[in-house]
Write a protein that holds these residues in place. Structure first.
Motif, PDB file in Angstrom:
ATOM      1  N   GLN A 277      50.725  17.160  18.189  1.00  0.00           N
ATOM      2  CA  GLN A 277      50.148  18.473  17.923  1.00  0.00           C
ATOM      3  C   GLN A 277      49.967  18.680  16.419  1.00  0.00           C
ATOM      4  N   ALA A 278      48.818  19.246  16.051  1.00  0.00           N
ATOM      5  CA  ALA A 278      48.563  19.542  14.647  1.00  0.00           C
ATOM      6  C   ALA A 278      49.519  20.634  14.177  1.00  0.00           C
ATOM      7  N   ARG A 279      49.884  20.550  12.911  1.00  0.00           N
ATOM      8  CA  ARG A 279      50.744  21.571  12.310  1.00  0.00           C
ATOM      9  C   ARG A 279      49.968  22.280  11.224  1.00  0.00           C
ATOM     10  N   ILE A 280      50.327  23.512  10.974  1.00  0.00           N
ATOM     11  CA  ILE A 280      49.719  24.259   9.881  1.00  0.00           C
ATOM     12  C   ILE A 280      50.113  23.596   8.572  1.00  0.00           C
ATOM     13  N   ARG A 281      49.097  23.380   7.718  1.00  0.00           N
ATOM     14  CA  ARG A 281      49.324  22.762   6.406  1.00  0.00           C
ATOM     15  C   ARG A 281      49.100  23.812   5.329  1.00  0.00           C
ATOM     16  N   VAL A 282      50.119  24.029   4.502  1.00  0.00           N
ATOM     17  CA  VAL A 282      50.063  25.066   3.478  1.00  0.00           C
ATOM     18  C   VAL A 282      50.345  24.463   2.103  1.00  0.00           C
ATOM     19  N   VAL A 283      49.503  24.794   1.151  1.00  0.00           N
ATOM     20  CA  VAL A 283      49.775  24.481  -0.253  1.00  0.00           C
ATOM     21  C   VAL A 283      50.338  25.747  -0.882  1.00  0.00           C
ATOM     22  N   VAL A 284      51.524  25.652  -1.450  1.00  0.00           N
ATOM     23  CA  VAL A 284      52.149  26.761  -2.164  1.00  0.00           C
ATOM     24  C   VAL A 284      52.016  26.444  -3.651  1.00  0.00           C
ATOM     25  N   ALA A 285      51.455  27.397  -4.397  1.00  0.00           N
ATOM     26  CA  ALA A 285      51.113  27.109  -5.789  1.00  0.00           C
ATOM     27  C   ALA A 285      51.524  28.232  -6.736  1.00  0.00           C
ATOM     28  N   LYS A 286      51.825  27.840  -7.959  1.00  0.00           N
ATOM     29  CA  LYS A 286      52.162  28.758  -9.057  1.00  0.00           C
ATOM     30  C   LYS A 286      51.070  28.636 -10.123  1.00  0.00           C
ATOM     31  N   PRO A 287      50.038  29.464 -10.023  1.00  0.00           N
ATOM     32  CA  PRO A 287      48.963  29.372 -11.019  1.00  0.00           C
ATOM     33  C   PRO A 287      49.340  30.030 -12.342  1.00  0.00           C
ATOM     34  N   GLY A 288      48.732  29.532 -13.394  1.00  0.00           N
ATOM     35  CA  GLY A 288      48.898  30.155 -14.698  1.00  0.00           C
ATOM     36  C   GLY A 288      50.175  29.768 -15.415  1.00  0.00           C
ATOM     37  N   LEU A 289      50.548  30.604 -16.359  1.00  0.00           N
ATOM     38  CA  LEU A 289      51.664  30.286 -17.242  1.00  0.00           C
ATOM     39  C   LEU A 289      53.005  30.837 -16.774  1.00  0.00           C
ATOM     40  N   ASP A 290      53.021  31.455 -15.622  1.00  0.00           N
ATOM     41  CA  ASP A 290      54.243  32.015 -15.051  1.00  0.00           C
ATOM     42  C   ASP A 290      55.250  30.889 -14.800  1.00  0.00           C
ATOM     43  N   GLY A 291      56.429  31.010 -15.352  1.00  0.00           N
ATOM     44  CA  GLY A 291      57.426  29.956 -15.223  1.00  0.00           C
ATOM     45  C   GLY A 291      58.528  30.242 -14.224  1.00  0.00           C
ATOM     46  N   HIS A 292      58.371  31.279 -13.414  1.00  0.00           N
ATOM     47  CA  HIS A 292      59.405  31.650 -12.451  1.00  0.00           C
ATOM     48  C   HIS A 292      58.975  31.229 -11.063  1.00  0.00           C
TER      49      HIS A 292
END
Length: 134
Positions: free
Chosen positions: A2-17
């Motif tokens: 079964q296919a699974r949901i694929r998610v990219v989690v990203a921190k754009p920009g200069l935010d370092g937290h």
């Protein structure tokens, strides 16, 4: 298989937290989704390229720096330019309530504000993101 949901989690920009992004990434993974975490200081171009290369169903953006309007807009624009508007974009972080409607009008499917539970994020992703057919 079964296919699974694929998610990219990203921190754009200069935010370092990135603690919140890591917590969400782990929660989605523990809920059975395939998750790619891009790490800190990603450009919108890098995020979109990763989403396309990874055949992502969704991109989750985390912004605490106040640059959410610019960064979310650019990710949405780049996905459209790459014929990848079917990738669902959602996000969270320190985002004023007054900005949420404008982000949604740009094409951001959901904004999670501080206090959102990982259970509510998982439930929303399952209800609003369709798995790719691999």
């Amino acid at each position: 298989m079964q296919a699974r949901i694929r998610v990219v989690v990203a921190k754009p920009g200069l935010d370092g937290h990135d603690r919140g992004a890591k917590v969400v990434a782990r929660a989605l993974r523990d809920a059975g989704m395939e998750v790619v975490y891009t790490g800190l200081h990603q450009t919108p171009e890098q995020i979109v390229e990763t989403a396309i290369q990874e055949d992502a169903d969704a991109v989750g953006l985390s912004v605490l720096s106040g640059a959410h309007m610019t960064l979310f807009r650019r990710v949405i624009e780049l996905l459209a330019e790459r014929d990848a508007s079917d990738i669902v974009v959602f996000g969270g972080g320190i985002i004023p309530v007054d900005d949420i409607a404008e982000l949604e009008s740009l094409g951001v499917a959901k904004i999670f504000t501080p206090g959102a539970t990982t259970a509510s994020i998982i439930e929303w992703v399952r209800a609003n993101v369709t798995e790719s057919v691999a």
